[in-house]
Design a protein around this motif. Structure first.
Motif, PDB file in Angstrom:
ATOM      1  N   ARG A 148       0.790  -1.352  -0.141  1.00 55.36           N
ATOM      2  CA  ARG A 148      -0.172  -0.020   0.077  1.00 55.36           C
ATOM      3  C   ARG A 148       0.808   1.277   0.005  1.00 55.36           C
ATOM      4  NH1 ARG A 148      -2.426   0.498   5.338  1.00 55.36           N
ATOM      5  NH2 ARG A 148      -0.160   1.154   5.754  1.00 55.36           N
ATOM      6  N   ASP A 149       1.863   1.291   0.937  1.00 57.49           N
ATOM      7  CA  ASP A 149       2.945   2.537   1.023  1.00 57.49           C
ATOM      8  C   ASP A 149       3.718   2.546  -0.289  1.00 57.49           C
ATOM      9  OD1 ASP A 149       2.064   2.679   3.487  1.00 57.49           O
ATOM     10  OD2 ASP A 149       3.803   2.040   4.459  1.00 57.49           O
ATOM     11  N   ALA A 150       4.127   1.454  -1.068  1.00 52.30           N
ATOM     12  CA  ALA A 150       4.571   1.712  -2.209  1.00 52.30           C
ATOM     13  C   ALA A 150       3.894   2.228  -3.278  1.00 52.30           C
ATOM     14  CB  ALA A 150       5.188   0.469  -2.594  1.00 52.30           C
ATOM     15  N   ALA A 151       2.532   1.857  -3.283  1.00 55.14           N
ATOM     16  CA  ALA A 151       1.527   2.314  -4.181  1.00 55.14           C
ATOM     17  C   ALA A 151       1.350   3.797  -4.350  1.00 55.14           C
ATOM     18  CB  ALA A 151       0.383   1.585  -4.211  1.00 55.14           C
ATOM     19  N   ARG A 152       1.293   4.180  -2.916  1.00 55.70           N
ATOM     20  CA  ARG A 152       0.948   5.635  -2.598  1.00 55.70           C
ATOM     21  C   ARG A 152       2.397   6.493  -2.776  1.00 55.70           C
ATOM     22  NH1 ARG A 152      -1.978   5.083   3.394  1.00 55.70           N
ATOM     23  NH2 ARG A 152      -3.860   4.446   2.573  1.00 55.70           N
ATOM     24  N   GLY A 153       3.248   5.861  -2.653  1.00 47.49           N
ATOM     25  CA  GLY A 153       4.637   6.565  -2.842  1.00 47.49           C
ATOM     26  C   GLY A 153       5.329   6.715  -4.202  1.00 47.49           C
ATOM     27  N   GLY A 154       4.667   5.681  -5.111  1.00 46.21           N
ATOM     28  CA  GLY A 154       5.100   5.584  -6.308  1.00 46.21           C
ATOM     29  C   GLY A 154       6.715   5.167  -6.526  1.00 46.21           C
ATOM     30  N   PRO A 209       1.880  -2.653  -6.902  1.00 50.88           N
ATOM     31  CA  PRO A 209       2.744  -3.416  -6.018  1.00 50.88           C
ATOM     32  C   PRO A 209       1.655  -4.315  -5.345  1.00 50.88           C
ATOM     33  CG  PRO A 209       2.596  -1.267  -5.051  1.00 50.88           C
ATOM     34  CD  PRO A 209       1.978  -1.244  -6.596  1.00 50.88           C
ATOM     35  N   LEU A 210       1.950  -5.663  -5.115  1.00 51.23           N
ATOM     36  CA  LEU A 210       1.296  -6.676  -4.556  1.00 51.23           C
ATOM     37  C   LEU A 210       2.049  -7.293  -3.347  1.00 51.23           C
ATOM     38  CD1 LEU A 210      -0.680  -8.169  -7.625  1.00 51.23           C
ATOM     39  CD2 LEU A 210      -1.787  -6.498  -5.921  1.00 51.23           C
ATOM     40  N   PRO A 211       1.142  -7.692  -2.412  1.00 49.16           N
ATOM     41  CA  PRO A 211       2.019  -8.701  -1.328  1.00 49.16           C
ATOM     42  C   PRO A 211       1.921 -10.058  -1.957  1.00 49.16           C
ATOM     43  CG  PRO A 211      -0.517  -8.254  -0.805  1.00 49.16           C
ATOM     44  CD  PRO A 211       0.054  -7.391  -1.939  1.00 49.16           C
ATOM     45  N   LEU A 212       2.951 -10.826  -1.442  1.00 46.20           N
ATOM     46  CA  LEU A 212       3.129 -12.325  -1.784  1.00 46.20           C
ATOM     47  C   LEU A 212       1.848 -13.121  -1.191  1.00 46.20           C
ATOM     48  CD1 LEU A 212       5.043 -14.309  -3.110  1.00 46.20           C
ATOM     49  CD2 LEU A 212       6.126 -14.732  -0.783  1.00 46.20           C
ATOM     50  N   TYR A 213       1.526 -12.780  -0.190  1.00 48.21           N
ATOM     51  CA  TYR A 213       0.383 -13.228   0.563  1.00 48.21           C
ATOM     52  C   TYR A 213      -0.265 -12.039   1.280  1.00 48.21           C
ATOM     53  CZ  TYR A 213       3.495 -14.861   4.167  1.00 48.21           C
ATOM     54  OH  TYR A 213       4.654 -14.696   5.060  1.00 48.21           O
ATOM     55  N   ASP A 214      -1.538 -12.427   1.747  1.00 50.03           N
ATOM     56  CA  ASP A 214      -2.090 -11.648   2.797  1.00 50.03           C
ATOM     57  C   ASP A 214      -2.790 -12.387   4.195  1.00 50.03           C
ATOM     58  OD1 ASP A 214      -4.669 -12.785   1.882  1.00 50.03           O
ATOM     59  OD2 ASP A 214      -5.356 -11.133   0.519  1.00 50.03           O
ATOM     60  N   GLU A 215      -3.603 -11.637   4.758  1.00 51.24           N
ATOM     61  CA  GLU A 215      -3.880 -12.350   6.187  1.00 51.24           C
ATOM     62  C   GLU A 215      -4.757 -13.191   6.062  1.00 51.24           C
ATOM     63  OE1 GLU A 215      -4.007  -9.108   5.317  1.00 51.24           O
ATOM     64  OE2 GLU A 215      -3.326  -7.847   7.177  1.00 51.24           O
ATOM     65  N   ALA A 216      -5.512 -13.328   4.844  1.00 55.51           N
ATOM     66  CA  ALA A 216      -6.608 -14.608   4.655  1.00 55.51           C
ATOM     67  C   ALA A 216      -5.861 -15.865   4.324  1.00 55.51           C
ATOM     68  CB  ALA A 216      -7.546 -14.125   3.422  1.00 55.51           C
ATOM     69  N   ASP A 217      -4.735 -15.585   3.492  1.00 50.40           N
ATOM     70  CA  ASP A 217      -3.994 -16.694   3.110  1.00 50.40           C
ATOM     71  C   ASP A 217      -3.146 -17.393   4.444  1.00 50.40           C
ATOM     72  OD1 ASP A 217      -4.247 -16.387   0.245  1.00 50.40           O
ATOM     73  OD2 ASP A 217      -2.925 -14.666   0.456  1.00 50.40           O
ATOM     74  N   VAL A 218      -2.887 -16.509   5.370  1.00 52.07           N
ATOM     75  CA  VAL A 218      -2.333 -17.155   6.404  1.00 52.07           C
ATOM     76  C   VAL A 218      -3.463 -17.772   7.408  1.00 52.07           C
ATOM     77  CG1 VAL A 218      -1.520 -16.245   8.837  1.00 52.07           C
ATOM     78  CG2 VAL A 218      -0.637 -14.982   6.885  1.00 52.07           C
ATOM     79  N   GLU A 219      -4.516 -17.281   7.324  1.00 51.25           N
ATOM     80  CA  GLU A 219      -5.781 -17.835   8.239  1.00 51.25           C
ATOM     81  C   GLU A 219      -6.113 -19.284   7.786  1.00 51.25           C
ATOM     82  OE1 GLU A 219      -6.282 -16.751  11.098  1.00 51.25           O
ATOM     83  OE2 GLU A 219      -4.898 -15.257  10.672  1.00 51.25           O
ATOM     84  N   ARG A 220      -6.127 -19.305   6.364  1.00 51.69           N
ATOM     85  CA  ARG A 220      -6.221 -20.541   5.673  1.00 51.69           C
ATOM     86  C   ARG A 220      -5.345 -21.634   5.893  1.00 51.69           C
ATOM     87  NH1 ARG A 220      -8.486 -17.087   1.535  1.00 51.69           N
ATOM     88  NH2 ARG A 220      -6.463 -16.961   0.448  1.00 51.69           N
TER      89      ARG A 220
END
Length: 464
Positions: free
Chosen positions: A113-119, A126-137
């Motif tokens: 998110r910060d990289a998208a805002r800061g350019g 820019p995307l994360p390799l995985y997110d919180e939902a992937d962890v909970e699964r």
């Protein structure tokens, strides 16, 4: 009818110190030991995004040696791409891994998110390799394994976890085929030192035909004498406080924070450093402290250690909120700040570095191994400026590397562990180390123990 070929594939920690992943094909079953994330140099970090070499859905079981990111941090990515098998580890590794993975996902989402805002990212978006939902699964797939108990994985494949003494819950793992004594593999995981500051000494597993041994410190010995008493650290703290500055200690949230609290508390009690506030500014570190205080941890702790007493240090402060963390960028008085990550690759410590590095009154202390390509490695090698959040920051603060904090076995301790294995291995693979370190250990094993030792390549496949 001939038996299926048993193979071992090195999918990480091969000529690098991160990304431990070892694939075993045994009796038509497919297992993996460790699922670490690559860190450090860009060439390795990019591999986190590569298509996995095999379909993750074909892996039936995943065995985890311990909770550190370079051994467990890729698990949610595997699950995201189809892995749905069982994940086996000790109860403390399960608890700590849940903390590590949730923190990792949150950090990745925020950084994207910060990289998208800061350019300042090359990726759009820019995307994360995985997110919180992937962890909970991922978390419901974990199954607890006790030390020193045989685990039946099906298809004639068995495993046994032995205490490795590196961090809480850490294990060496032996995997074997019940119907073929020639097919057995021992994974050292990360091995603890002969004398760990908090944990009991590691235990010796049964030997195996093939052995994978870590080589992080394969060409080095840990300091002794005054260095082991951390006098360089004590001196730096005294100098920094005297000139009105603060000390920032990037620390691995799991295990290193506990050791730092112990050492700093002893220094304050002995009058070696002034009684300034010590801030723990790492939600992951604070959560890990809770696991170390749990009843399940007692069997692994040294008899002379009282974790609760350590945490009752009068000057200790636990930073929980974002507002408290931001305020520490400009502390109201000289202090010591312990914050993750240990290699300064992400987390709250990066914000502290951005504000503290330009001020020559301040100091930064690294307390563990700094992988190639990390900010920590650049700083201990004397970088004059560091890039953070798309901008360069000048390095004016004093920087120290205190290697006496390491809880990795050094070269003599690795040789001692290997020499004690019975039966002795037919081949030793030196993994989880930079090339020079791994190659030095392999040469030493050949010369001093008379064993065949090799340094495997990334993606290499060997028959067992």
């Amino acid at each position: 009818m001939s038996k299926p070929v048993a193979t071992l594939t090195f999918l990480g920690a091969a000529r690098t110190v991160t990304g431990s992943k070892f694939l075993l094909d045994l009796n038509e079953r497919r297992l993996m030991v460790d699922a670490g994330m690559f860190q450090g140099a860009r060439e390795w970090r990019r591999r986190n995004w590569d298509d996995f070499p095999v379909d993750p859905a074909t892996i039936t079981d995943l065995l985890i040696t311990h909770a550190h990111m370079d051994h467990s941090g890729y698990i949610p990515a595997l699950v995201k791409h189809g892995f749905h098998g069982r994940i086996h580890c000790t109860p403390q590794t399960r608890e700590l891994t849940a903390i590590v993975l949730r923190d990792s996902a949150n950090l990745q989402v925020n950084e994207a998110r910060d990289a998208a805002r800061g350019g300042y990212s090359k990726h759009n978006p820019p995307l994360p390799l995985y997110d919180e939902a992937d962890v909970e699964r991922s978390l419901p797939l974990f199954h607890d394994v006790a030390f020193d108990r045989d685990l039946d994985l099906g298809g004639g494949v068995h495993a046994r976890f032995t205490r490795a003494g590196h961090i809480l819950g850490s294990a060496s793992i032996r995997v074997w085929l019940a119907d073929d004594p020639q097919i057995s593999v021992l994974f050292s995981g990360d091995l603890g030192r002969d004398q760990h500051p908090v944990l009991r000494r590691r235990e010796e597993p049964e030997g195996a035909t093939s052995v994978l041994i870590e080589s992080t410190y394969g060409n080095r010995e840990h300091p002794t004498g005054d260095e082991e008493d951390h006098e360089a650290l004590a001196g730096l703290i005294r100098r920094t406080i005297a000139r009105g500055g603060s000390v920032l200690i990037p620390a691995f949230a799991v295990d290193r924070t506990e050791i730092l609290i112990k050492v700093l508390g002893e220094m304050q009690h002995a009058g070696r450093i002034p009684p300034v506030p010590i801030f723990i500014n790492s939600p992951m570190g604070s959560a890990a402290l809770d696991v170390y205080q749990g009843t399940g941890a007692h069997a692994e702790l040294r008899a002379d250690i009282d974790i609760s007493a350590l945490l009752n240090l009068p000057t200790l402060r636990d930073v929980r909120t974002k507002e408290e963390s931001v305020a520490l960028n400009r502390p109201a008085q000289p202090c010591i700040i312990i914050s993750a990550s240990g290699m300064a690759t992400g987390g709250r410590v990066v914000h502290h570095l951005r504000h503290m590095l330009p001020d020559p009154r301040n100091a930064v202390v690294f307390t563990g191994y700094q992988a190639l390509g990390t900010r920590g490695r650049s700083l201990v090698e004397g970088a004059k400026q560091i890039k953070m959040y798309g901008r360069y920051v000048p390095v004016k603060a004093e920087v120290l590397l205190d290697t006496a904090f390491s809880v990795h076995a050094d070269a003599p301790e690795l040789l001692e562990w290997l020499a004690a294995l019975s039966p002795a291995p037919q081949v030793v693979y030196c993994v989880h180390g930079e090339p020079k370190s791994a190659e030095h250990l392999a040469d030493t094993i050949s010369e001093e123990l008379g064993l065949m030792a090799v340094v495997p390549r990334y993606g290499e496949v060997v028959r067992l």
